[in-house]
Write a protein that holds these residues in place. Structure first.
Motif, mmCIF file in Angstrom:
data_model
loop_
_atom_site.group_PDB
_atom_site.id
_atom_site.type_symbol
_atom_site.label_atom_id
_atom_site.label_comp_id
_atom_site.label_asym_id
_atom_site.label_seq_id
_atom_site.Cartn_x
_atom_site.Cartn_y
_atom_site.Cartn_z
ATOM 1 N N LEU A 44 -4.735 -8.225 1.365
ATOM 2 C CA LEU A 44 -5.136 -6.836 1.611
ATOM 3 C C LEU A 44 -3.981 -5.952 2.786
ATOM 4 N N LEU A 45 -3.730 -6.825 3.620
ATOM 5 C CA LEU A 45 -2.891 -6.234 4.755
ATOM 6 C C LEU A 45 -1.415 -5.812 4.188
ATOM 7 N N GLY A 46 -0.982 -6.312 3.011
ATOM 8 C CA GLY A 46 0.291 -5.972 2.362
ATOM 9 C C GLY A 46 -0.023 -4.912 1.805
ATOM 10 N N ILE A 47 -1.143 -4.671 1.111
ATOM 11 C CA ILE A 47 -1.320 -3.329 0.268
ATOM 12 C C ILE A 47 -1.614 -2.330 1.180
ATOM 13 N N LEU A 48 -2.502 -2.427 2.157
ATOM 14 C CA LEU A 48 -2.549 -1.259 3.148
ATOM 15 C C LEU A 48 -1.327 -0.903 3.808
ATOM 16 N N LEU A 49 -0.599 -1.582 4.357
ATOM 17 C CA LEU A 49 0.532 -1.284 4.798
ATOM 18 C C LEU A 49 1.555 -0.588 3.853
ATOM 19 N N GLY A 50 1.692 -1.109 2.738
ATOM 20 C CA GLY A 50 2.582 -0.656 1.792
ATOM 21 C C GLY A 50 2.059 0.797 1.312
ATOM 22 N N THR A 51 0.860 1.094 1.135
ATOM 23 C CA THR A 51 -0.031 2.285 0.914
ATOM 24 C C THR A 51 0.305 3.499 2.061
ATOM 25 N N VAL A 52 0.263 2.766 3.245
ATOM 26 C CA VAL A 52 0.407 3.766 4.717
ATOM 27 C C VAL A 52 1.842 4.209 4.482
ATOM 28 N N THR A 53 2.948 3.254 4.155
ATOM 29 C CA THR A 53 4.089 3.603 4.064
ATOM 30 C C THR A 53 4.293 4.440 2.905
ATOM 31 N N ALA A 54 4.015 4.388 1.829
ATOM 32 C CA ALA A 54 4.145 5.252 0.666
ATOM 33 C C ALA A 54 3.638 6.806 0.904
ATOM 34 N N GLU B 265 5.139 1.407 -15.937
ATOM 35 C CA GLU B 265 5.636 1.704 -17.345
ATOM 36 C C GLU B 265 5.702 3.064 -17.792
ATOM 37 N N GLY B 266 6.649 3.649 -18.046
ATOM 38 C CA GLY B 266 6.691 4.880 -18.507
ATOM 39 C C GLY B 266 6.833 5.818 -17.546
ATOM 40 N N SER B 267 6.949 5.665 -16.435
ATOM 41 C CA SER B 267 7.006 6.672 -15.110
ATOM 42 C C SER B 267 8.580 7.175 -15.226
ATOM 43 N N ALA B 268 8.384 8.528 -14.501
ATOM 44 C CA ALA B 268 9.768 8.983 -14.633
ATOM 45 C C ALA B 268 10.892 8.485 -13.417
ATOM 46 N N ASN B 269 10.539 7.750 -12.599
ATOM 47 C CA ASN B 269 11.150 7.287 -11.515
ATOM 48 C C ASN B 269 11.127 5.753 -11.656
ATOM 49 N N PHE B 270 10.918 5.149 -12.948
ATOM 50 C CA PHE B 270 10.677 3.708 -13.049
ATOM 51 C C PHE B 270 12.133 2.865 -12.280
ATOM 52 N N GLY B 271 11.890 2.158 -11.823
ATOM 53 C CA GLY B 271 13.110 1.154 -11.271
ATOM 54 C C GLY B 271 13.733 2.017 -10.335
ATOM 55 N N SER B 272 13.259 2.976 -9.533
ATOM 56 C CA SER B 272 13.985 3.791 -8.598
ATOM 57 C C SER B 272 14.224 2.782 -7.260
ATOM 58 N N TYR B 273 15.148 2.952 -6.297
ATOM 59 C CA TYR B 273 15.339 2.302 -5.151
ATOM 60 C C TYR B 273 14.251 2.449 -4.383
ATOM 61 N N THR B 274 13.239 3.600 -4.604
ATOM 62 C CA THR B 274 12.008 3.865 -3.752
ATOM 63 C C THR B 274 11.133 2.956 -4.152
ATOM 64 N N ASN B 275 10.782 2.723 -5.458
ATOM 65 C CA ASN B 275 9.811 1.901 -5.863
ATOM 66 C C ASN B 275 10.078 0.423 -5.705
ATOM 67 N N LEU B 276 11.277 -0.044 -6.008
ATOM 68 C CA LEU B 276 11.702 -1.325 -5.794
ATOM 69 C C LEU B 276 11.538 -1.658 -4.220
ATOM 70 N N GLY B 277 11.964 -0.660 -3.413
ATOM 71 C CA GLY B 277 11.895 -0.917 -1.903
ATOM 72 C C GLY B 277 10.272 -1.094 -1.432
ATOM 73 N N LEU B 278 9.488 -0.220 -2.024
ATOM 74 C CA LEU B 278 7.939 -0.572 -1.588
ATOM 75 C C LEU B 278 7.525 -1.800 -2.295
ATOM 76 N N GLY B 279 7.908 -1.952 -3.614
ATOM 77 C CA GLY B 279 7.174 -3.348 -4.191
ATOM 78 C C GLY B 279 7.801 -4.411 -3.363
ATOM 79 N N PHE B 280 8.945 -4.485 -3.174
ATOM 80 C CA PHE B 280 9.565 -5.792 -2.684
ATOM 81 C C PHE B 280 9.223 -6.026 -1.096
ATOM 82 N N GLY B 281 9.198 -4.635 -0.536
ATOM 83 C CA GLY B 281 8.802 -4.770 0.799
ATOM 84 C C GLY B 281 7.299 -5.124 0.897
ATOM 85 N N THR B 282 6.329 -4.798 -0.071
ATOM 86 C CA THR B 282 4.925 -5.293 0.080
ATOM 87 C C THR B 282 5.014 -6.777 0.078
ATOM 88 N N LEU B 283 5.608 -7.236 -0.776
ATOM 89 C CA LEU B 283 5.800 -8.788 -1.276
ATOM 90 C C LEU B 283 6.169 -9.463 0.051
#
Length: 433
Positions: A187-197, A149-167
């Protein structure tokens, strides 16, 4: 499933990652709001994480005096954020910790009495409370998934891709993984999501570089505590409300672990929570309560052993002593955490619904209890300013969807079901006569 030391460490780390963001956000918000310096904020975050570990171990370790003996993870209660900021700005930071100390002592003293009120928490109440907890946490997950909340790129394709990709990764691992791999899907989902990021240039490692290697806790770090009546009453009320929230979590975990809770178990759990609050006051941390996201994690992983929570508790203590290591968890992007939270908080909702399956919904009264309590909890979460004009002392109860929803369930159950029981007993007496 046999749990080796390596598997135990991974499962413990998964619990740490699940609660870490929620634990550190409280000192971050409070510190910024009451004007703490960077050095003070560093101490606040470090001691908060360390005391989360101590509090969790204290709760899991069941003895003659304290401990619920269930795989419970404790963290700073969000209910206390608003009151703590108000007390800090009006009375000063030392008054915050004076009121926390007294509130913890009150919880210890009333634990036995409060545990006798178990009859006020039938499945229609506890199931509603657990469901409300999950529902009110979903907006937190969705905000993080969108980038925070309050981030400059809130709701960007990148964030949505990372979030839903992790899920999606979590769901795929849970669908096709087996045994231990399935148990650490989060744990694996968080680790893979962070590496991708990281490869996308979204991971900032500067918090790790700027952190120190060792940070020792000191009692009353911010000064000798001061005691004022209004802050004490405020924090005591917050602590009692947190016990209601914890009660729902205790029953949810008891159901997951196939353990029937008695009032003696609840008494030890409440007392452990009170001791944790007192320790928080001594070392200048915050009041503690059960963390619901870890309940969802236990349900998802299927691993219910207390040894995993002991491991997580030790990890939290070490992270609190070594800020540089603890800072590693801060590099996880909000979108990645949000994607994982959707699954965990959603499981809390699902488990609340499962608890409600034991309720007699042929009764209109039970339907109204669930309808109104969930409606109030969700309503206040979506429209938090609805009670903004009420006196400040009352808004402590109304600004949290979890609090207002839980109190609604308890009060309506007393109004409907206790009155109904009295009528039934009266009719039986008349028939006997």
């Amino acid at each position: 499933m046999k749990i080796t030391k390596g598997k135990l460490a991974s499962l413990g780390l998964q619990h740490v990652l699940a609660m870490y963001a929620g634990a550190v956000i409280v000192p971050l918000i409070v510190g910024a709001s009451i004007g703490l310096t960077n050095d003070q904020l560093t101490y606040l975050i470090s001691i908060d994480i360390l005391m989360c570990g101590v509090a969790s171990i204290l709760q899991v370790w069941k003895n003659r005096i304290t401990g619920i003996g269930l795989p419970v993870v404790l963290g700073c209660t969000f209910t206390a954020v608003g009151p703590i900021i108000a007390i800090g700005n009006q009375y000063g930071i030392t008054s915050i910790y004076g009121s926390i100390l007294v509130s913890g002592l009150v919880v210890v003293l009333i634990a036995k009495f409060f545990s006798k009120l178990i009859k006020f928490f039938p499945p229609v109440v506890t199931g509603s409370v657990v469901t409300i907890i999950g529902i009110t946490l979903i907006p937190v997950a969705m905000n993080d998934l969108a980038g925070g909340e309050g981030s400059a790129n809130f709701g960007s394709y990148t964030n949505l891709g990372l979030g839903f990709g992790t899920l999606l990764v979590i769901l795929l691992i849970f669908r096709f993984g087996k045994g231990f791999v399935q148990a650490i899907a989060i744990l694996l989902g968080i680790l893979l999501g962070t590496v991708t990021a990281y490869f996308m240039g979204m991971v900032d490692l500067s918090p790790v570089a700027e952190s120190t290697w060792l940070h020792l806790p000191t009692p009353f770090h911010f000064g000798t505590p001061e005691f004022h009546l209004t802050p004490i009453l405020t924090m005591t009320l917050v602590a009692i409300v947190s016990l209601v929230e914890s009660t729902g979590v205790y029953f949810a975990l008891g159901d997951i672990c196939d353990k029937k809770l008695e009032d003696k178990d609840l008494e030890k759990g409440y007392r452990a929570e009170g001791v944790a609050i007192i320790l928080g006051g001594i070392f200048n941390s915050f009041p503690y309560t059960t963390f619901s996201q870890n309940v969802g994690l236990i349900q998802l992983s299927g691993v219910r052993t207390n040894n995993v929570i002991y491991t997580a508790g030790v990890m939290l203590v070490l992270l609190g002593l070594v800020p540089k290591i603890g800072a590693l968890t801060l590099v996880i992007p909000s979108a990645v955490l949000g994607g994982a939270m959707v699954a965990m908080f959603g499981m809390v909702i699902a488990y609340g619904i499962k608890m409600l399956s034991n309720v007699d919904f042929a009764s209109q009264e039970n339907l109204l209890i669930v309808a109104c309590s969930v409606g109030m909890g969700l309503g206040v979460t979506v429209v938090p300013e609805i009670f903004a004009e009420l006196p400040e002392g009352i808004t402590i109860l109304t600004e949290s969807g979890i609090v207002i929803g839980s109190l609604t369930a308890i009060c309506l159950n007393i109004i409907f079901n206790f009155k109904k029981t009295d009528k039934t007993n009266m009719n039986d007496s008349e028939k006997a006569a």
